[in-house]
Write an enzyme that holds these catalytic residues in place. Structure first.
Site, mmCIF file in Angstrom:
data_model
loop_
_atom_site.group_PDB
_atom_site.id
_atom_site.type_symbol
_atom_site.label_atom_id
_atom_site.label_comp_id
_atom_site.label_asym_id
_atom_site.label_seq_id
_atom_site.Cartn_x
_atom_site.Cartn_y
_atom_site.Cartn_z
ATOM 1 C CG ASP A 279 -2.272 0.650 0.910
ATOM 2 O OD1 ASP A 279 -2.254 1.844 0.551
ATOM 3 O OD2 ASP A 279 -3.323 -0.016 1.000
ATOM 4 C CG HIS B 25 -4.280 2.438 -1.922
ATOM 5 N ND1 HIS B 25 -4.232 3.228 -0.799
ATOM 6 C CD2 HIS B 25 -5.596 2.342 -2.246
ATOM 7 C CE1 HIS B 25 -5.466 3.583 -0.446
ATOM 8 N NE2 HIS B 25 -6.305 3.070 -1.317
ATOM 9 C CD GLU C 70 -9.899 4.027 -0.481
ATOM 10 O OE1 GLU C 70 -10.754 4.362 0.326
ATOM 11 O OE2 GLU C 70 -8.750 3.670 -0.132
HETATM 12 C C1 ACM Z 1 -10.927 -0.291 0.837
HETATM 13 O O1 ACM Z 1 -11.396 -0.303 1.981
HETATM 14 N N1 ACM Z 1 -10.261 0.756 0.402
HETATM 15 C C2 ACM Z 1 -11.083 -1.424 -0.057
#
Ligand code: ACM
Length: 660
Positions: A195, A266, A330
């Site tokens: 991440d 991410h 995201e």
């Molecule tokens: C997430 O909670 N961003 C998958």
């Protein structure tokens, strides 16, 4: 429509104070089996008991011997043949049980011995987990009441996700989680390894991913908007040898590990290690703040696809799982929107929006993963819906569509998005955050709420049910730096989730679950596993004590929704949290529960509007009301909106007490 109900319900049993302690010790399997009946008599494990493991099941026999030794001190012999079945625990493969699926099993306990049968070793393994839980205190006691169980899971995907990218936890923590998952018959460990704030897996061809990407200088503490920092660096990663050890450990527990390598967003830790992976091509540091960061992989650069492919080659070499998770959630599109490379790609490929670019990227990765003999999975943003308003200009996907082979991991947004994905041919795993995110506080995702989750989307046409492969619960790591923080959020909710994934819907019973949880807490106490004792309202003894505030009878019930009211002025004695428990006592019909409210002089001042059922199989019968302020002379009344389920012949009682 609910079936006619048995006159003696679990809760009625509780509240008339039958001797449930003994019952508890014998009936404490979580997740609750599909079919189980108890008989007279008991089997006692003694030093002479032999484990009779049929060919192919020797390792299961040894696992059982090891578990029994660790809790009873008895060293049982494992044999492959025996003249007599007397005083044996016998493990058998039986093709006649193929109808129970690969994970189903039958378990019979008779005074002379125990027999576990299944068509496949996984089923035998789950039979063993049930046997472990039948032994009082998970094996410390040595006698098992006679019982017959036939059992199989509701879903094939029963997952738990651990995010170690935010805080590295290490091998012992992972192995302990795998142990608990196995006992709870969960079979997918979804390992979030990369991440923005950390890259946690050694990639031999790209060593800087861990030399640089596994370290950050500091860590934000105190929540999303906080400017406080821990003041210490954080680092950690798994070597490939360690990954292999964990994969092998999980395999023995019939758990597949699904690695998650996040892309295209991410990705800050990777881009800090190799800036050429991003669109900006500038050096960055591994972020110390949590939240969603801007750097993402350059979807227009063939070199980036080559590097990601080489990383995935090593990942595929380490994890035998059929599924590789690529995250995909995201993605902030700002860097793509500023990039000339991406603009050229969009022109060349006819991509109209950044969502289309993500789908183009994801489809390429999905094809690459398929070429490696695996299947790609990603969070539901991979479908191109703008869940977060990051497209800003109101765009969403246009012509681009995701390859139907991709598994969609639903976590956020309108469930209709998941239904559309199913209609478009995708398999879906349901991890709706409002029920399954274990990093959320117990105020928002209570144990009861986790328990109440049904992964099959409401209103989904029955022909699509089989596209819902199951569910996952998630432990995101931003605000849980320590093992204790993590465990107190995971336990006991993971047990509730396990029952969601395994137990047939009509066998779920929250009150019974709470009773059964007590046996599990004894194991957790013994192992030093932290759990939040305050997170589930009552022990079974406490449930007996809740005062009765009123009753209902058939003349008050209709099949359409009606309001029942009771004066509770005497019981409301100050601000606090009150629990209302609706208990069916007798009659041919249960009642569907829609909401419970507290009224002060006729005005609603607290409301809990979840759906429940009080009947033979109780579901969600505890309503929680938060009272902020009280007036000394006010009249307080409870209002419960209910409807008779298939009829009106129902008698029951409403119980009320201040929880906190
Ligand atoms: C997430 O909670 N961003 C998958």
């Amino acid at each position: 429509m609910h079936r006619l109900i048995q006159p003696l319900t679990v809760i009625a049993t509780l509240l008339v104070a039958l001797p449930f302690n003994g019952l508890c010790a014998q009936h404490s399997i979580i997740p609750r089996p599909a079919e189980m009946s108890q008989q007279d008599g008991e089997f006692e494990v003694t030093a002479e008991t032999r484990i009779l493991a049929a060919p192919g099941l020797e390792s299961k026999g040894r696992q059982l011997a090891d578990w029994l030794e660790s809790v009873t001190g008895l060293k049982l012999q494992v044999v492959s043949d025996s003249d007599s079945a007397e005083n044996t625990i016998s493990l058998k493969l039986d093709p006649a049980l193929a109808h129970l699926g690969e994970e189903g099993y039958s378990l019979t306990v008779r005074p002379g011995g125990v027999v576990i049968r299944a068509s496949k070793p996984a089923g035998v393994f789950y039979g063993l987990q049930s046997l472990r839980q039948l032994l009082p205190h998970e094996g410390i006691g040595r006698t098992v009441r006679c019982v017959t169980i036939k059992d199989a899971p509701r879903f094939s995907w029963r997952g738990f996700m651990l995010d170690e990218a935010r805080y590295f936890k290490g091998m012992d923590v992972v192995k302990s989680l795998l142990d608990e998952m196995a006992l709870l018959k969960m079979n997918v460990f979804h390992w979030h390894l990369t991440d923005d704030q950390g890259w946690r897996i050694e990639i031999k061809k790209y060593p800087k991913l861990t030399e640089i990407g596994s370290r950050r200088k500091d860590s934000q503490v105190g929540g999303w908007n906080s400017d406080k920092f821990a003041g210490v660096p954080h680092e950690g990663f798994y070597t490939q040898e360690e990954v292999k050890e964990i994969v092998a450990y999980a395999e023995q527990l019939h758990i597949q590990i699904v690695p998650e390598i996040e892309m295209p967003g991410h990705a800050s830790a990777a881009i800090a290690s190799y800036p050429e992976l991003g669109t900006q091509r500038e050096p960055i540091e591994v972020p110390t703040r949590f939240g969603k960061h801007y750097p993402c992989y350059n979807a227009a650069d063939e070199n980036v696809y080559r590097i990601l492919n080489e990383i995935l080659d090593e990942v595929v070499g380490l994890f035998p799982s059929e599924v590789i998770h690529i995250g995909g959630d995201e993605v902030r599109f700002d860097h793509w929107k500023q990039s000339k490379d991406i603009a050229e790609l969009m022109k060349r490929e006819g991509l109209k929006t950044s969502a289309d670019v993500q789908i183009y990227f994801t489809n390429r990765i999905s094809r690459d993963i398929e070429k490696k003999g695996r299947r790609m999975m990603g969070w539901n943003e991979i479908l191109g819906d703008d869940l977060h308003g990051f497209l800003k200009d109101g765009q969403t996907r246009s012509a681009a569509t995701l390859s139907p082979s991709a598994i969609v991991h639903f976590w956020k947004g309108n469930p209709e998005l998941a239904e559309r994905a199913i209609r478009e041919g995708h398999d879906v795993v349901n991890s709706w955050d409002a029920y399954t995110y274990l990093d959320y506080g117990y105020q928002s995702v209570s144990v009861q709420r986790s328990y109440s989750f049904d992964p099959v989307f409401k209103g989904l046409a029955p022909e699509y049910y089989e596209k819902v492969k199951g569910f996952g619960c998630q432990m995101w790591g931003e605000w849980i730096p320590t093992k204790v923080d993590m465990e107190t959020r995971v336990y006991p909710r993971i047990a509730a989730c396990a029952e969601v994934g395994w137990t047939p819907l009509d066998r779920k019973d929250y009150v019974g679950f709470v009773q059964r949880l007590e046996n599990l807490t004894k194991r957790w106490d013994r192992l030093g596993i932290h759990y939040d004792r305050k997170s589930w309202p009552y022990t079974s003894k406490e449930l007996e004590q809740i005062p009765v505030a009123g009753t209902w009878e058939p003349t008050q019930i209709q099949e359409k929704a009606v309001d029942l009211r009771w004066d509770v002025s005497k019981q409301i004695d100050g601000p606090g949290i009150y629990d209302v428990v609706l208990v069916y006592n007798r009659g041919a019909h249960g009642i569907d529960l829609h909401e419970v409210a507290l009224l002060q002089d006729g005005e609603t001042i607290a409301l809990d509007a979840h759906e429940g059922f009080a009947g033979g199989q109780n579901r969600n019968i505890i309503y929680r009301l938060k009272v902020d302020a009280c007036l000394p002379d006010a009249v307080y009344s409870l209002r419960a909106k209910v409807s008779g389920s298939g009829g009106t012949r129902s008698w029951g009682s409403v119980h009320l007490r201040r929880f906190r």
